[in-house]
Design an enzyme around this catalytic site. Structure first.
Site, short mmCIF file in Angstrom:
data_model
loop_
_atom_site.label_atom_id
_atom_site.label_comp_id
_atom_site.label_asym_id
_atom_site.label_seq_id
_atom_site.Cartn_x
_atom_site.Cartn_y
_atom_site.Cartn_z
NE ARG A 312 -3.99 0.07 1.81
CZ ARG A 312 -3.97 1.24 2.41
NH1 ARG A 312 -3.16 1.45 3.42
NH2 ARG A 312 -4.78 2.19 2.03
CE1 TYR A 316 -4.20 1.62 -4.36
CE2 TYR A 316 -3.93 0.73 -2.16
CZ TYR A 316 -4.42 0.61 -3.44
OH TYR A 316 -5.15 -0.49 -3.78
CB CYS A 342 16.66 -4.02 -6.17
SG CYS A 342 17.71 -5.08 -5.19
#
Ligand code: PLP
Length: 415
Positions: A312, A316, A342
């Site tokens: 998340r 977002y 990475c």
């Protein structure tokens, strides 16, 4: 409200210390609280008392079988978005007559499986899908119950990636198209239109968009009545927000009250599809500090959980509260909490004011119970972490930690 609390400076999940859990199950570790799940479900479901309704928990928020079973035992139905979620729901013992199936891209075999299972209804998102369901139902000599998903063009005022009820979104049908599709549905021999559906977005922190959508649907419902289409279910979707940081979303009771007032006199069974509001604050992700480093421009806390565990923040830019499992005094500074992957986008928090931590300290990432593990991957060949569910002093390993073999188990050796 949840059951992750500090007792004498140590974080507990219900009656169990998080440190003890980590000793047994290692990190990264998802910890869910059964009492919190029950409390959230009850608070939500009872907010609609007095309205004929069915709460269908949104499986995609957290689809662990133990979570589904717990909710199913409390009487919850399920909102599914794939054949895989249907499989999980049935495995968890959910009554098929409490299952609704949403999503823009249902495949033929998924439709077949849902019809054979005799689910309550499909939430249909396009005319072609409607025709496909009719065809599959015909082949099975069956009749599929459906709602059409309306896109009411209401701005939920949430993150663009989780807005779903705007004209420009891929979801649902606008009112005009929906009217045509209902007329088609009425004619199709293996389709029975029984509901109207919408879902305008996620993490909504005000009531107004829900009510705006509801009123548009009610208006639409009376049009359908004039056409002789007998609608019995009104599905308002999910989307009620939770507190990650400072948000003050309305309590389900407020939503229930507003819906009750607007629904007056209509002989409809209400369906709700809450996900985040049930599971979000019922889970935490525990991670261990690997290293800390200062560069000339930033402080970094490098931890063993990454975007593959909790996507998340990367996807977002979401905020998750992070604190030490062992509460401590001492100086705080601003740091990025980052994982080993990475990718520059691999972070759990950016420019966060946080206590200065040392190597091997444990951090708890809060509000990770929804869209946490379900969005996880093995990116960078990282075996996924374990999930445990705590109920009082009872610990259940809800999903074992993956091992290296799980990474290659499905692959051909090619030599
Ligand atoms: C994701 C989704 C939900 C659940 O949303 P929350 O914000 O978690 O409550 C409900 N219905 C549909 C159709 C969804 O796609």
């Amino acid at each position: 409200m949840h059951y992750f609390e500090y007792k004498n400076g140590k974080l507990f999940a219900e009656d169990i210390s998080v440190e003890d859990l980590v000793r047994e199950y290692n990190t990264p570790l998802y910890i869910y609280s059964a009492k919190t799940l029950r409390r959230h479900f009850k608070a939500f479901d009872s907010a609609f008392e007095g309205i004929r309704h069915l709460t269908c928990y949104s499986v995609k928020a957290n689809s662990n079988l133990c979570v589904l079973k717990l909710l199913s035992e409390m009487g919850s139905g399920m909102d599914i978005v794939s054949g895989g979620e249907l499989f999980r729901a049935l495995k968890a013992g959910v009554d098929p007559q409490k299952i609704v199936y949403s999503g823009v891209g249902k495949r033929e075999h998924e439709i077949r499986e849902a019809i054979i299972s005799n689910i309550l209804m499909f939430n249909v998102e396009s005319r072609q899908e409607l025709e496909k369901i009719n065809q599959v139902a015909q082949e099975l000599d069956s009749v599929a119950r459906i709602s059409l998903r309306i896109n009411p063009d209401v701005d939920p005022k949430t993150h663009p990636y989780i807005s779903t009820g705007l004209k420009k979104n891929k979801f649902g049908l606008d009112l005009e198209q929906a009217l045509e599709s209902y007329q088609l549905a009425k004619e199709l021999p293996n389709i029975e239109p029984i509901g109207i559906d919408c879902h305008i977005g996620s993490q909504l922190t005000t009531i107004e968009p829900f009510i705006e959508a509801l009123n548009r649907i009610i208006k639409f419902h009376s049009k359908l009545k004039d056409l002789g289409i007998d609608i019995r279910y009104l599905d308002l979707g999910g989307g009620l927000g939770i507190t990650y940081d400072e948000e003050q979303p309305p309590h389900p009771v407020e939503l229930g009250k507003a819906i009750r007032e607007n629904l007056k006199g209509l002989d409809l069974t209400l369906i709700l599809e809450p996900g985040r509001v049930i599971a979000g604050n019922a889970g935490i992700l525990v991670t261990r500090v690997l290293y800390t480093k200062k560069t000339s421009s930033k402080n970094f806390i490098i931890v063993d959980a990454a975007m593959n565990d909790l996507l998340r923040p990367s996807l977002y830019g979401s905020f998750h509260r992070i604190s030490c499992v062992h509460e401590k005094e001492g100086p705080a500074s601003t740091a990025d909490v980052v994982g080993p992957i990475c990718e520059t986008g691999d972070f759990l928090a950016q420019d966060r004011e946080i206590r200065e931590v040392e190597q091997n300290e444990l951090l708890a990432v809060f509000s990770a119970g929804a869209y946490g593990f379900t969005m996880s991957s093995q990116y960078n060949s990282r075996p996924r972490g374990a999930e445990v569910i705590i109920d009082g002093d009872k610990i259940t390993l809800a999903r074992r930690r993956e091992v290296y073999f799980d990474l290659v188990d499905l692959e051909d050796q090619c030599f």
